[in-house]
Design a protein around this motif. Sequence first.
Motif, short mmCIF file in Angstrom:
data_model
loop_
_atom_site.label_atom_id
_atom_site.label_comp_id
_atom_site.label_asym_id
_atom_site.label_seq_id
_atom_site.Cartn_x
_atom_site.Cartn_y
_atom_site.Cartn_z
N CYS A 27 6.85 0.09 2.71
CA CYS A 27 6.13 -1.12 2.31
C CYS A 27 4.63 -1.00 2.42
N GLN A 28 4.11 -0.27 3.42
CA GLN A 28 2.67 -0.19 3.58
C GLN A 28 2.00 0.47 2.37
N LEU A 29 2.45 1.68 2.03
CA LEU A 29 1.90 2.37 0.87
C LEU A 29 2.30 1.66 -0.41
N GLY A 30 3.54 1.18 -0.48
CA GLY A 30 4.03 0.51 -1.67
C GLY A 30 3.20 -0.71 -2.03
N SER A 31 2.85 -1.50 -1.02
CA SER A 31 2.04 -2.70 -1.29
C SER A 31 0.65 -2.32 -1.77
N LEU A 32 0.08 -1.27 -1.20
CA LEU A 32 -1.24 -0.82 -1.64
C LEU A 32 -1.22 -0.40 -3.11
N SER A 41 -7.95 -3.74 -8.41
CA SER A 41 -8.97 -3.78 -7.37
C SER A 41 -8.45 -3.12 -6.10
N LEU A 42 -9.14 -2.07 -5.67
CA LEU A 42 -8.79 -1.42 -4.41
C LEU A 42 -9.09 -2.33 -3.21
N THR A 43 -10.09 -3.17 -3.35
CA THR A 43 -10.42 -4.11 -2.28
C THR A 43 -9.28 -5.09 -2.06
N THR A 44 -8.77 -5.65 -3.15
CA THR A 44 -7.64 -6.57 -3.05
C THR A 44 -6.42 -5.87 -2.49
N ALA A 45 -6.19 -4.64 -2.92
CA ALA A 45 -5.05 -3.88 -2.40
C ALA A 45 -5.20 -3.63 -0.90
N GLY A 46 -6.42 -3.30 -0.49
CA GLY A 46 -6.66 -3.08 0.93
C GLY A 46 -6.45 -4.34 1.76
N LEU A 47 -6.84 -5.49 1.22
CA LEU A 47 -6.64 -6.75 1.92
C LEU A 47 -5.15 -7.07 2.07
N VAL A 161 8.10 6.19 -2.39
CA VAL A 161 7.18 5.28 -3.07
C VAL A 161 6.40 6.04 -4.14
N GLY A 162 5.90 7.21 -3.78
CA GLY A 162 5.17 8.01 -4.75
C GLY A 162 6.03 8.41 -5.94
N LEU A 163 7.28 8.75 -5.68
CA LEU A 163 8.20 9.13 -6.76
C LEU A 163 8.47 7.94 -7.67
#
Length: 411
Positions: A27-32, A41-47, A161-163
Amino acid sequence: MYRDTLSLLGPVLPVLSFLGRLPTAMCQLGSLLLVAETSGSLTTAGLAGGALAAGQTVAGPVMGRLADRRGQRGVVLVASLANAVAVAALVLAALAHAATGWLIVLGVLAGATVPQIGPLARTRSVALARRSGADDRAVGTVLSFEGTLDEVSFVLGPALVGLAAALAHPAAALLTASALLATCGTAFALHPSARAAEGGATAVTTRTGAAERGRLPRSAYALRITMVLQGAMFGASQAGITALTEKLGAPAQAGLVYAAMGVMSAAVGLSMAAVPARIGLPTRWRAATAALVVLSAPLVLVDSLLALYAVVIVLGAAYAPHLITVFGLTERTVPASRLAESMAFLTSGIVGGQALALALSGRLADTHGAPAAFAVAIAAAVLCAALSWSVRPRLPAADARPAGADAAVKA
């Protein structure tokens, strides 16, 4: 030794606990990836990713405390179903291009409802081992086995997740995680070992005495801090690896480097059962932290992909011994009435430390390069070593717990 562990746990429980904890690693990487793709937006993804980590960090110990007081079955069942719904809602909101505020709220909910299957599986497995009359060496083997399951899930989860992102969409990975939570989380909650663990924990509480059942030793807080620092090492290493592979023109190698480190850590974790019993847990803790310092130091000198693989893989050999030893010290020193809470605190500490260090070291890597991020990892290792040498956990007498616990269980 692992044959005895599998015989003790049975064939079903390890599979359910592994599949049940896999979504947490996804979930952590998946949500990003999901929010980055849908919002641009990487900022939104980080938030959103940070909100998920914050929710898990804060609520994890609460979940463990509830399991200690009310038993694992109901707590894990409700949390698994709630987490499955929260993750699915986060996916739908991202696909619908919801406002950042809603994504943050859903991220917090997705993190806060994580059922903590990893820590609770440790608690359950240890209780089953103590109930069967296992000695400290056998309990150490159980913890090594559980640690290996964690390591494999941390490697396999992001890989899946990457796959999924490459073949379909990040949403597919998170929806798969939601389905795993609903099915395997529920099955783990309803497994008969949940009640057996409750009985085992109650019996083992006799080792502390009635006056100390709810009191944590000071060393327990040091062990929690060292896990936050371990998480910081993970986060800083991840930022440094990402920055260096990008600089070398091979960004796709970042995940493979991190996975290689995880594979080495898991392999060494399995071998921890062979450490002689005469080498006590405090000695193992100091040796593991010393290894973290020595093996992380070369990171700041790495300037090629081959060297990065070599240094990171060797460093991975120090991670599992440290993690397993800290879990072992916690199991031996905290009251059994607060064991699930304490295990959840350790896991939440890793998540929180990783998220904070990733944010800090990521910014340092952007401005000063990968060595700056790796320096954060080395500093965390040095602090881990300082803690291990300045804190002396008081272990119970060898004959105090097993006899009392076994007698209570068999009565």
